[in-house]
Design an enzyme around this catalytic site. Structure first.
Site, mmCIF file in Angstrom:
data_model
loop_
_atom_site.group_PDB
_atom_site.id
_atom_site.type_symbol
_atom_site.label_atom_id
_atom_site.label_comp_id
_atom_site.label_asym_id
_atom_site.label_seq_id
_atom_site.Cartn_x
_atom_site.Cartn_y
_atom_site.Cartn_z
ATOM 1 N N TYR A 141 -14.818 30.692 -30.283
ATOM 2 C CA TYR A 141 -15.887 31.528 -29.908
ATOM 3 C C TYR A 141 -17.479 31.730 -30.315
ATOM 4 C CZ TYR A 141 -11.866 34.639 -27.939
ATOM 5 O OH TYR A 141 -11.560 35.562 -27.886
ATOM 6 N N LYS A 191 -3.563 21.765 -28.008
ATOM 7 C CA LYS A 191 -3.871 20.963 -26.551
ATOM 8 C C LYS A 191 -3.772 19.118 -27.048
ATOM 9 C CE LYS A 191 -3.249 20.551 -22.406
ATOM 10 N NZ LYS A 191 -1.746 21.382 -21.412
ATOM 11 N N ASP A 223 0.518 25.031 -22.843
ATOM 12 C CA ASP A 223 0.992 25.544 -21.339
ATOM 13 C C ASP A 223 2.215 25.537 -21.892
ATOM 14 O OD1 ASP A 223 1.043 22.599 -22.259
ATOM 15 O OD2 ASP A 223 1.040 22.122 -20.238
ATOM 16 N N ASP A 247 -5.945 34.157 -28.972
ATOM 17 C CA ASP A 247 -6.238 35.119 -28.249
ATOM 18 C C ASP A 247 -5.231 35.472 -26.894
ATOM 19 O OD1 ASP A 247 -7.636 37.060 -27.270
ATOM 20 O OD2 ASP A 247 -8.811 36.173 -25.364
ATOM 21 N N ASP A 251 -1.281 38.191 -26.848
ATOM 22 C CA ASP A 251 -1.319 39.158 -25.925
ATOM 23 C C ASP A 251 0.000 39.177 -25.178
ATOM 24 O OD1 ASP A 251 -3.773 40.374 -26.134
ATOM 25 O OD2 ASP A 251 -4.151 40.479 -23.814
HETATM 26 C C1 IPM Z 1 -9.019 40.849 -29.397
HETATM 27 C C2 IPM Z 1 -10.119 40.890 -28.247
HETATM 28 C C3 IPM Z 1 -11.065 40.236 -28.883
HETATM 29 C C4 IPM Z 1 -11.425 39.093 -28.591
HETATM 30 C C5 IPM Z 1 -12.548 40.604 -27.409
HETATM 31 C C6 IPM Z 1 -12.847 42.252 -27.677
HETATM 32 C C7 IPM Z 1 -13.664 39.531 -28.213
HETATM 33 O O1 IPM Z 1 -9.293 40.065 -27.026
HETATM 34 O O2 IPM Z 1 -8.954 40.506 -30.536
HETATM 35 O O3 IPM Z 1 -8.536 39.613 -29.207
HETATM 36 O O4 IPM Z 1 -11.012 38.214 -27.540
HETATM 37 O O5 IPM Z 1 -10.813 37.994 -29.303
HETATM 38 MG MG MG Z 2 -7.273 39.685 -27.088
#
Ligand code: IPM
Ligand code: MG
Length: 370
Positions: A141, A191, A223, A247, A251
Site C-alpha cells: 500500500y 507467502k 492461499d 485487507d 473481508d
Molecule cells: C479497508 C478498505 C480500504 C483498504 C480502502 C477503502 C482504501 O478496503 O479498510 O479494508 O484497502 O484498506
Molecule cells: Mg478492505
C-alpha cells in the site's frame, strides 16, 4: 471521564450510520457518567467537493488533537475518475499513515442469532471468534517505487511490497499481546514460498515469538488461509498478516459472520486511535435508511475499550446489540424469515433504548462500574 472525539462521517452510507453510533455513545455516557464531545470534520469525497482534497490539513489537525476518531466510510462512483491523490480512499491511507496507526484489529465474531444469515453452514461457523490483526501502514500500500510509466509498446504499472524488521516486530508484538488475552494462538499469514518480503516476515515473527512461548504460533500461506477460513474457521484465534493480505482476508472473515455490515475495526499504534466499520460507503444503498449501523456502533464500543480503557462500557454496547438481535430486529442485510425488518435509524434507536432502559441487560453490569 471526558473525551473529545473527531467524527468523520464521509460519504455514501457514512452520514447515515454515524448518528446512531453517536446516540449510542451518548446513551453510554448518560448511563455511566462520561461526557463525549463530538467534533465533526470533512473527509473523503465530501472533502474533495468542499476543498479539492480528500484529507484537508484542518481535518488532520482536528483528528490529531482529539482523543479518538470515528470514521463512517469514504468513496463513491462520483470520485472514481479522479487522479489517485484526490481519490476519497487516499484520506484513509493518509489518516492511517499520519496518525501512525500501524495495527488494524478486525474481530469477526458470530452473533449466535445470525448463524442463519451466513452463506456458510451453521455447523461450520458456530462459535467462530477470529481476530484479524492487519499491518496497516506498510507493505504494498505504501511501498516505493510505485507508479504507471510509458513503455515503447504501452504502459508499465508497478507497486512495491516492502517490510522492515521494525515494522514486522511491532505488529507481531501486538498480535502476541492480544492473543494472550484470548485463546493464545497466533496464525501468521504470508507467502513465504514465493516472496522474499514474506520470508523476512516469517523469520521476524518467529523471533518475536521467542518471548511469547505461552502463545502458540502457526504459519500459513495466504492461499491456504483463504481456503481454511471457509473450510474450518474455528481453527483460528488471532490472524496476523500484511496490509494487502489483511485487507482481503478480513473481508472474507467478515462474511463468515453473516454480513460485512456487522463488523467493527480499530486502528491503533500511536496516541489517537481510529475506529470504523470494515465495510465501505455502499453508494448503491445510500440515502435509503437501509444500511446496517451495527458495524459502526460496534466500532464505538471498540473505541471505548481500546482508546479509553472503558471495557465494561464497551461490553454494554455489545450486549445491547445482542439483545436487540435476540428480540428479532434485523436490517435488510441480515433479515431472515420470521424476523422484524427495521431501518438504519430505528436499529440505532433500539440499541440506544436498551442501553438507557433495559435493566435486565444493564443494571448488574452498571453496578460493577461503581
Ligand atoms: C479497508 C478498505 C480500504 C483498504 C480502502 C477503502 C482504501 O478496503 O479498510 O479494508 O484497502 O484498506
Ligand atoms: Mg478492505
Amino acid at each position: 471521564m471526558k473525551k473529545t472525539i473527531t467524527v468523520l462521517a464521509g460519504d455514501g452510507i457514512g452520514p447515515e450510520i454515524i448518528p446512531p453510533a453517536l446516540n449510542v455513545l451518548q446513551a453510554v455516557g448518560t448511563r455511566c457518567g462520561h461526557s463525549f464531545e463530538f467534533v465533526p470534520a470533512v473527509v473523503g469525497g465530501q472533502a474533495v467537493d468542499e476543498t479539492g482534497w480528500p484529507l484537508p490539513n484542518e481535518t488532520l489537525k482536528v483528528a490529531g488533537s482529539s482523543d479518538a476518531v470515528l470514521l463512517g466510510a469514504v468513496g463513491g462512483p462520483k470520485w472514481e475518475g479522479l487522479e489517485y491523490e484526490r481519490r476519497p480512499e487516499r484520506a484513509l491511507l493518509g489518516l492511517r499513515a499520519q496518525l501512525g496507526l500501524f495495527a488494524n484489529l478486525r474481530p469477526a465474531k458470530l452473533y449466535a442469532e445470525l448463524a442463519d444469515a451466513s452463506t456458510l453452514k451453521r455447523e461450520v461457523i458456530d462459535g467462530i471468534d477470529v481476530l484479524v490483526v492487519r499491518e496497516l501502514t506498510g507493505g504494498i500500500y505504501f511501498g516505493t517505487p510505485k507508479g504507471v510509466e510509458a513503455t515503447p509498446t504501452g504502459h508499465r504499472g508497478f507497486n512495491t511490497e516492502v517490510y522492515t524488521t521494525e515494522e514486522i516486530t511491532r505488529i507481531a508484538t501486538i498480535a502476541f499481546e492480544t492473543a494472550r488475552k484470548r485463546r493464545r494462538l497466533v496464525t501468521s499469514v504470508d507467502k513465504a514460498n514465493v516472496l522474499e518480503s514474506s520470508e523476512l516476515w516469517r523469520k521476524v515473527v518467529t523471533e518475536v515469538h521467542q518471548t511469547y512461548q505461552d502463545v502458540e504460533l502457526r504459519h500459513m500461506y495466504v492461499d491456504n488461509c483463504a481456503m481454511q477460513l471457509i473450510r474450518n474457521p474455528r481453527q483460528f484465534d488471532v490472524l496476523v498478516t500484511t496490509n494487502l493480505f489483511g485487507d482481503i482476508l478480513s473481508d472474507e472473515a467478515a462474511m463468515l459472520t453473516g454480513s460485512i455490515g456487522m463488523l467493527p475495526s480499530a486502528s491503533v499504534g500511536a496516541n489517537v486511535g481510529m475506529y470504523e466499520p470494515i465495510h465501505g460507503s455502499a453508494p448503491d444503498i445510500a440515502g435509503h435508511d437501509v444500511a446496517n449501523p451495527i458495524g459502526m456502533i460496534a466500532s464505538g464500543a471498540m473505541m471505548l475499550r481500546h482508546s479509553f480503557d472503558l471495557g465494561k462500557e464497551a461490553d454494554l454496547i455489545e450486549r445491547a446489540i445482542q439483545r436487540v438481535l435476540a428480540q428479532g430486529y434485523r436490517t435488510k442485510d441480515i433479515e431472515s424469515p420470521g424476523t422484524k425488518l427495521v431501518g438504519t435509524q430505528e436499529m440505532g434507536r433500539l440499541i440506544q433504548s436498551v442501553i438507557l432502559n433495559d435493566p435486565s441487560v444493564i443494571l448488574s453490569e452498571a453496578k460493577d462500574l461503581g
